[in-house]
Design a protein around this motif. Sequence first.
Motif, PDB file in Angstrom:
ATOM      1  N   GLY A   1      48.627 -13.761  22.121  1.00 44.87           N
ATOM      2  CA  GLY A   1      49.051 -12.399  22.475  1.00 44.87           C
ATOM      3  C   GLY A   1      50.511 -12.085  22.199  1.00 44.87           C
ATOM      4  O   GLY A   1      51.086 -11.214  22.849  1.00 44.87           O
ATOM      5  N   PHE A   2      51.093 -12.768  21.215  1.00 46.19           N
ATOM      6  CA  PHE A   2      52.501 -12.511  20.907  1.00 46.19           C
ATOM      7  C   PHE A   2      52.687 -12.134  19.440  1.00 46.19           C
ATOM      8  O   PHE A   2      51.894 -12.522  18.582  1.00 46.19           O
ATOM      9  CB  PHE A   2      53.344 -13.756  21.204  1.00 46.19           C
ATOM     10  CG  PHE A   2      53.355 -14.126  22.648  1.00 46.19           C
ATOM     11  CD1 PHE A   2      54.241 -13.533  23.530  1.00 46.19           C
ATOM     12  CD2 PHE A   2      52.447 -15.046  23.133  1.00 46.19           C
ATOM     13  CE1 PHE A   2      54.242 -13.860  24.872  1.00 46.19           C
ATOM     14  CE2 PHE A   2      52.428 -15.384  24.479  1.00 46.19           C
ATOM     15  CZ  PHE A   2      53.333 -14.785  25.342  1.00 46.19           C
ATOM     16  N   HIS A   3      53.742 -11.353  19.210  1.00 46.83           N
ATOM     17  CA  HIS A   3      54.100 -11.019  17.828  1.00 46.83           C
ATOM     18  C   HIS A   3      54.684 -12.245  17.131  1.00 46.83           C
ATOM     19  O   HIS A   3      55.446 -12.999  17.741  1.00 46.83           O
ATOM     20  CB  HIS A   3      55.148  -9.907  17.802  1.00 46.83           C
ATOM     21  CG  HIS A   3      54.595  -8.558  18.126  1.00 46.83           C
ATOM     22  ND1 HIS A   3      53.960  -7.772  17.193  1.00 46.83           N
ATOM     23  CD2 HIS A   3      54.559  -7.875  19.291  1.00 46.83           C
ATOM     24  CE1 HIS A   3      53.574  -6.639  17.769  1.00 46.83           C
ATOM     25  NE2 HIS A   3      53.916  -6.678  19.038  1.00 46.83           N
TER      26      HIS A   3
ATOM     27  N   ARG B   1      52.285  -8.787  22.685  1.00 46.44           N
ATOM     28  CA  ARG B   1      51.511  -7.673  22.119  1.00 46.44           C
ATOM     29  C   ARG B   1      50.782  -7.029  23.289  1.00 46.44           C
ATOM     30  O   ARG B   1      49.847  -7.595  23.824  1.00 46.44           O
ATOM     31  CB  ARG B   1      50.521  -8.165  21.067  1.00 46.44           C
ATOM     32  CG  ARG B   1      51.195  -8.670  19.810  1.00 46.44           C
ATOM     33  CD  ARG B   1      50.192  -9.013  18.726  1.00 46.44           C
ATOM     34  NE  ARG B   1      49.329 -10.128  19.095  1.00 46.44           N
ATOM     35  CZ  ARG B   1      48.012 -10.040  19.238  1.00 46.44           C
ATOM     36  NH1 ARG B   1      47.395  -8.919  19.035  1.00 46.44           N
ATOM     37  NH2 ARG B   1      47.308 -11.103  19.586  1.00 46.44           N
ATOM     38  N   GLU B   2      51.270  -5.846  23.726  1.00 47.85           N
ATOM     39  CA  GLU B   2      50.674  -5.182  24.890  1.00 47.85           C
ATOM     40  C   GLU B   2      49.197  -4.887  24.611  1.00 47.85           C
ATOM     41  O   GLU B   2      48.858  -4.373  23.559  1.00 47.85           O
ATOM     42  CB  GLU B   2      51.411  -3.870  25.210  1.00 47.85           C
ATOM     43  CG  GLU B   2      52.914  -4.037  25.473  1.00 47.85           C
ATOM     44  CD  GLU B   2      53.232  -4.884  26.721  1.00 47.85           C
ATOM     45  OE1 GLU B   2      52.373  -4.959  27.628  1.00 47.85           O
ATOM     46  OE2 GLU B   2      54.333  -5.466  26.766  1.00 47.85           O
ATOM     47  N   GLN B   3      48.349  -5.222  25.572  1.00 49.52           N
ATOM     48  CA  GLN B   3      46.888  -5.045  25.435  1.00 49.52           C
ATOM     49  C   GLN B   3      46.344  -5.586  24.107  1.00 49.52           C
ATOM     50  O   GLN B   3      45.468  -4.978  23.501  1.00 49.52           O
ATOM     51  CB  GLN B   3      46.501  -3.562  25.570  1.00 49.52           C
ATOM     52  CG  GLN B   3      46.219  -3.116  26.996  1.00 49.52           C
ATOM     53  CD  GLN B   3      47.434  -2.420  27.597  1.00 49.52           C
ATOM     54  OE1 GLN B   3      48.128  -1.676  26.913  1.00 49.52           O
ATOM     55  NE2 GLN B   3      47.706  -2.694  28.855  1.00 49.52           N
ATOM     56  N   ASP B   4      46.929  -6.713  23.662  1.00 54.39           N
ATOM     57  CA  ASP B   4      46.471  -7.336  22.421  1.00 54.39           C
ATOM     58  C   ASP B   4      46.463  -6.384  21.234  1.00 54.39           C
ATOM     59  O   ASP B   4      45.588  -6.448  20.374  1.00 54.39           O
ATOM     60  CB  ASP B   4      45.067  -7.939  22.614  1.00 54.39           C
ATOM     61  CG  ASP B   4      45.162  -9.341  23.219  1.00 54.39           C
ATOM     62  OD1 ASP B   4      46.259  -9.937  23.144  1.00 54.39           O
ATOM     63  OD2 ASP B   4      44.146  -9.824  23.747  1.00 54.39           O
TER      64      ASP B   4
END
Length: 105
Positions: free
Chosen positions: A77-79, A89-92
Motif C-alpha cells: 500500500g505504498f508509493h 497509497r490512500e485506499q490502495d
Amino acid sequence: MDKKELFDALDDFSQQLLVTLADVEAIKKNLKSLVEENTALRLENSKLRERLGEVEADAPVKAKHVRESVRRIYKDGFHVCNDFYGQRREQDEECMFCDELLYRE
Ligand SMILES: [Zn+2]
C-alpha cells in the motif's frame, strides 16, 4: 451524588475524552510518518541492492529480487514512484507513476 455533581462529573469525563482523542490523533500522525519513513528506507535499500547487484557477477538474479521487493512494498500500500516516494497509497489508489515503474521492462 446530586444532579450538579453528576453533570460536573460528565463534563470532566467528556473533557478527558477530548484530550485522549487528541492524543490518539497525534500518535496516529506520528505512526504514519514513521511508517512512511520506513517505507522510503526500504525503497532506498532496494535501490542500493540493485546498484550493488550491478557491480557483482550475479546481477540478473539480484535485480529480480529487487523488483520483487519493490512490488511487495507497492502491494503493502505504498508509493514506489519518485513523485510520492514512500507515501501511503490512500485506499490502495492506483498510481500511474508506480505502474510505469513496476511494469516497465
Ligand atoms: Zn506512485
